[in-house]
Design a protein around this motif. Structure first.
Motif, PDB file in Angstrom:
ATOM      1  N   ARG A 181       0.903  -1.196   0.043  1.00 30.21           N
ATOM      2  CA  ARG A 181       0.014  -0.050  -0.157  1.00 30.21           C
ATOM      3  C   ARG A 181       1.086   1.232   0.010  1.00 30.21           C
ATOM      4  O   ARG A 181       0.727   2.051  -0.774  1.00 30.21           O
TER       5      ARG A 181
ATOM      6  N   ASP B  60       2.472   1.755  -3.291  1.00 30.22           N
ATOM      7  CA  ASP B  60       1.538   2.363  -4.158  1.00 30.22           C
ATOM      8  C   ASP B  60       1.604   4.071  -4.212  1.00 30.22           C
ATOM      9  O   ASP B  60       1.175   4.710  -5.093  1.00 30.22           O
TER      10      ASP B  60
ATOM     11  N   TYR C 145      -3.077  -4.059  -3.439  1.00 28.98           N
ATOM     12  CA  TYR C 145      -2.039  -3.088  -3.658  1.00 28.98           C
ATOM     13  C   TYR C 145      -0.750  -3.320  -4.711  1.00 28.98           C
ATOM     14  O   TYR C 145      -0.346  -4.750  -4.416  1.00 28.98           O
TER      15      TYR C 145
ATOM     16  N   ALA D 150      -3.760  -4.202  -8.269  1.00 28.47           N
ATOM     17  CA  ALA D 150      -5.176  -4.324  -8.274  1.00 28.47           C
ATOM     18  C   ALA D 150      -5.925  -4.628  -9.329  1.00 28.47           C
ATOM     19  O   ALA D 150      -5.612  -4.311 -10.424  1.00 28.47           O
TER      20      ALA D 150
ATOM     21  N   SER E  12      -8.769   2.212  -3.868  1.00 23.56           N
ATOM     22  CA  SER E  12      -9.281   0.801  -3.599  1.00 23.56           C
ATOM     23  C   SER E  12     -10.493   0.971  -2.489  1.00 23.56           C
ATOM     24  O   SER E  12     -10.948   2.017  -1.922  1.00 23.56           O
TER      25      SER E  12
ATOM     26  N   ALA F 218      -4.311   2.864  -5.376  1.00 20.76           N
ATOM     27  CA  ALA F 218      -3.927   1.376  -5.628  1.00 20.76           C
ATOM     28  C   ALA F 218      -3.473   1.360  -7.218  1.00 20.76           C
ATOM     29  O   ALA F 218      -4.021   2.151  -7.908  1.00 20.76           O
TER      30      ALA F 218
END
Length: 399
Positions: free
Chosen positions: A69, A72, A113, A116, A145, A151
């Motif tokens: 995450r 990203d 992530y 996605a 997300s 994402a």
């Protein structure tokens, strides 16, 4: 209101000269009465300051301690910078344009992530913008997300963004701008007589992309096919009237019917042959799957299974098999050659020509398999150049 989607890759926005060529294509589409959605990738490729690889190097790449995450958050910045820069250029040149992140453009994804999956594209924001603007520039490769975070969509994400917008907006066409003028019958870096194709079916391009041709991501082609939205592969550097390669539903009315459309290839493969006498096939594949190894080019025979892995996965597989005391015959440095064409099925003699061509050129065939539109042949990587050129001459010299 007719909508055109135009996607510009990293080399198409890498510097001022490239961005001005991209500007010409956008301006031309607007002059023809289209509302234009422009999808952009990060500026440049590996080594450029804002390219995805360069951003990852800021946090030590694969050695980073960031979660997926958090990664990203970093890598999505490249496309956002590109979006702002290109939108500024459009405005400076008198075009009514606005910029959007992937989230602004309505991309909603799951929480995986770095890779996605897009669950929905809510286009209300883009449609509303078109009431006052002619161009909406969208950051590719990203969405929002379920958890409400940025994402990214994984490899080929900007192509995927463009195709999804084309489908969601019922666009007239999606133009994928790159540094080549269209699809070719083979990789021009290897195939001496490779030529451009004016029309190709979704199935053919998807298969060629899966098998090594890198002009467009196969996922984007599959999305366009489902929505019956034509794709066109074009060069940013060509004139606005040059139309490249059109990818659409297969045209069965083609007078000069072709069985083979192109030759693709992959390198860096390792062939494994494992006896099933002491270890059944299902247990072998379950072992590999449990360790996240995705095998390719599989033949299952009564006495053995044969499959291929790339170089990185090869090292892991060899350790796994040795630990399980499974003996495998291994051939390193292999290459997969793919003969692709929507007319292969039902056309007698294709396999005979492939075998005859390779035998004539003294190339050992390590493995073969086929599908509805593709015949695959595994050869030693040292034989690749001769193999692809000989097969191209056999099937595509007069396309």
């Amino acid at each position: 209101m007719e909508i055109m989607v135009q996607k510009f890759g990293g080399t198409s926005v890498q510097d001022d000269a490239a961005r001005h060529k991209a500007l010409e294509h956008v301006r031309y589409a607007v002059s023809k009465g289209y509302k234009v959605v422009v999808v952009v990738s990060a500026i440049g490729r590996k080594g450029a300051p804002y390219a995805t690889d360069s951003l990852l190097n800021l946090v030590k790449g694969e050695q980073t301690k960031l979660s997926h995450r958090e990664l990203d958050m970093l890598v999505s910045v490249g496309e956002i910078i590109s979006t702002a820069v290109f939108t500024e250029l459009l405005k400076e040149n008198g075009l009514a344009a606005t910029a959007m992140t992937g989230a602004d453009a309505g991309f909603r994804t799951d929480n995986e992530y770095q890779n996605a999956k897009v669950l929905d594209v809510k286009t209300e924001g883009i449609i509303k913008a078109f009431s006052q603007k002619d161009v909406v520039v969208v950051a590719g490769f990203q969405g929002l997300s379920r958890e409400g975070h940025l994402a990214t969509l994984g490899r080929g994400g900007s192509d995927t963004s463009a195709a999804l917008l084309g489908a969601a907006l019922s666009a007239k066409r999606v133009d994928i701008f790159t540094d080549v003028s269209g699809m070719m019958t083979g990789d021009p870096r290897i195939v001496k007589k490779a030529r451009f194709l004016k029309n190709v079916s979704y199935e053919e391009v998807a298969n060629m992309a899966h098998e090594g041709a890198k002009v467009v991501h196969p996922r984007a082609v599959e999305i366009a096919q489902q929505a019956h939205v034509p794709l066109r592969i074009r060069s940013t550097w060509d004139s606005v009237s040059e139309m490249g390669t059109l990818i659409s539903d297969r045209d069965l009315s083609i007078q000069d019917y072709r069985s083979v459309t192109g030759i693709a290839h992959q390198v860096g493969l390792t062939q494994f042959s494992v006896s099933t006498a002491a270890y059944p096939a299902d247990k072998i594949f379950n072992l590999l799957a449990a360790n996240h190894l995705s095998v390719d080019f599989i033949n299952i025979l009564p006495e053995k299974v044969v499959f291929n892995l790339n170089h990185v996965q090869t090292l892991v597989a060899q350790e796994l098999l040795a630990k399980a005391k499974i003996t495998a015959e291994v051939i390193n440095d292999c290459a997969k050659v793919s003969i692709v064409g929507a007319g292969i099925m039902g056309t007698p003699g294709i396999t005979a020509k492939i075998v005859a061509t390779l035998v004539k050129n003294k190339i050992e065939i390590l493995q073969t398999t086929d599908s509805y539109t593709t015949i695959w042949v595994l050869v030693k990587q040292s034989d690749l150049n001769v193999a692809v050129n000989a097969l191209h001459d056999t099937f595509l010299l007069n396309v």
